[in-house]
Structure formats: structure tokens, C-alpha cells
Design an enzyme around this catalytic site. Sequence first.
Site, PDB file in Angstrom:
ATOM      1  CB  CYS A 105      20.936  29.394 -31.755  1.00 31.45           C
ATOM      2  SG  CYS A 105      19.313  29.478 -32.905  1.00 31.45           S
ATOM      3  CB  THR A 106      18.573  24.812 -31.755  1.00 29.37           C
ATOM      4  OG1 THR A 106      19.772  24.849 -32.568  1.00 29.37           O
ATOM      5  CG2 THR A 106      17.474  25.728 -32.057  1.00 29.37           C
TER       6      THR A 106
END
Length: 319
Positions: A105-106
Site C-alpha cells: 500500500c502506501t
Amino acid sequence: MAQRTLLVVLFDGVQSLDVTGPVEVFSGAERHSPGTYRVRTASLDGGPVRTSSGLTLVPDGSLTRASEPHTLLVPGGEGTRRPDPRLVEWLRSAGPRARRLVSVCTGAILLARAGLLDGRRVTTHWAYCETLARQHPAVEVDPDPIFVRDGDVATSAGVTAGIDLALALVEEDLGRDAALTVARHLVVFLRRPGNQAQFSAQLAAQTARREPLRDVQQWITEHPAGDLSVESLAARAALSPRHFARAFQAETGMPPGRYVDRVRLEHARRLLEDTADGIEEISRASGYGTPEAMRRAFLRTLGASPAEYRRRFRPAPVT
């Protein structure tokens, strides 16, 4: 086979599933093949961290005292938006020494801030791809795949895509049988191809504002084997073909032909995953007409033939 140390970076505001998903995969692989993985977690000072959902995670130790890992995994979460500068500095120093860099993800944003993704092709959660590309122009951001491998750097899209990436890495390290065993225990598929789109066709496109165009979108979804030419769809919307094509792209963000291609591919994928129907039957039901036309579409978009896609994605029955 040498044991691979997996070090998972923890920080306040981390997404809990970004941590636990991959950890369950690698821990499961260790149970299947003892001595293959040593999974460790660490925060900056070794203290507990609070996840974005409110859970508290207690790490094994501190990052400053952690030994150099084979695989360094950086999860995402709200804590990546304004990270502790010390964490970024630690990643800048420790990242190049790892044999393999992985983000979920981030977590890619943290790796980019540390200068570890320059010149690399990467992905992240769809909602942050534009931000990552704008803030780090030296990074090649691909918003579509669920995970991307670029040499010793592997990045994945949001949340559950971290499980897909972890299974792919286990398959690379230990073979398909080990990864399939882990997938069965977790009751997940082995495995979604990395270049599978993050979105379904309906989510990838915007919903048209005007009712006739919305109705056409719905009709396409419900009739993938129908006549989906621009002329036929324009007639259904009571517009001229030229006006329809312009209006459809303006309101949905993609030309009608591309939308039709996405819907047909998605329909074929679902039939391959969920049914035992033959390739020829699925190609007709999905609007391709012939198995060869469907094969070309799958190779062009997913990098795998329909038969290979079914073999990868649909797990064997658990006995």
C-alpha cells in the site's frame, strides 16, 4: 537452503492488515518448510505502536538494533503521510543493504521519501498513485497492477494486495507447492497475477451523469456477448455514434471500446475463476466469439493465456 530474515517496519498509524497479511503468509511458509523464514517486527525505539484502526502492536525490537534482513517490508497506513523523519533516515540507510525491498500500500511513499524508488517502476494504493508520482517524479508509478516487481524492489497496491505479493514471493523462494499450501490455509486464491487491475471495469470508470449513458453502462455489464459496437450502443442511448462516443468518454473517463474490453475481460475472468466451463464456451459467453480472440485479449492485458490464468487463480480443491 539459507533462512531468510523478514523484517517488518512498524510505526504509529500503520495499517494493521498491511502488517498481518504478509506476516501470516511468511509465517505459514515457515510452518510448511521450517528453517526458511525468520519473521521479525521492529519500530524505531522498540516500543508498541498504535495502528490506524486502534489496535496496538508490540514489536520484537528496535530498528536501530535490528540485524540486516534479507527482505525489508514496509507497510502502509495513515502514518506514511507525515512520517517521523528518523524513520525515513533509517530507511535511507538500511534499505540498500537489504536483499529485497517490499512495500504494501502506501509503504511505497516511505520508500520514495528515502530515495529508494528512483528509476523504479512501482505501484501503490490507487488513491495515492497520483500523489506519489507528483511528489517523486523520478519514480515510475503504474496505477493499475495489484503488485509490481522491478528487480529487487516489489511494491503492491492497497491492503489485501500485500497478501498476493507475499504469496508471489513465497512461490519465487520456495516453489508453487509451498505457496499453494499457505494460500489454502488462508483460504485465498493462489494467486492473482500481479498485472491484474486494481479495479473492476465498473469501478475503474466513472459513473455517467446522464441516465441514458448510465443505462448503457449497465446494459454492457449485463450483456457482454451482445452487439456492443458504438453504433448499437449509440442507438440505445438515442444519440448519434459520434456524439455518443464523445459523451461516453467525457462522462466515464474512457472510450466506449475500452470500457467494453474491460467488461468482457472481467466477465471471462469470473467464469474462469468460478466455473468449470470450457474455454470455447467462456469466449462465446464473454463476447469474444472465438477462443483465439479471448487468448489474445488475456495475453495483451494480463500476460497469461486463459488456461494459465485459470491454473494460477483457481485453487485446487482442498482435500
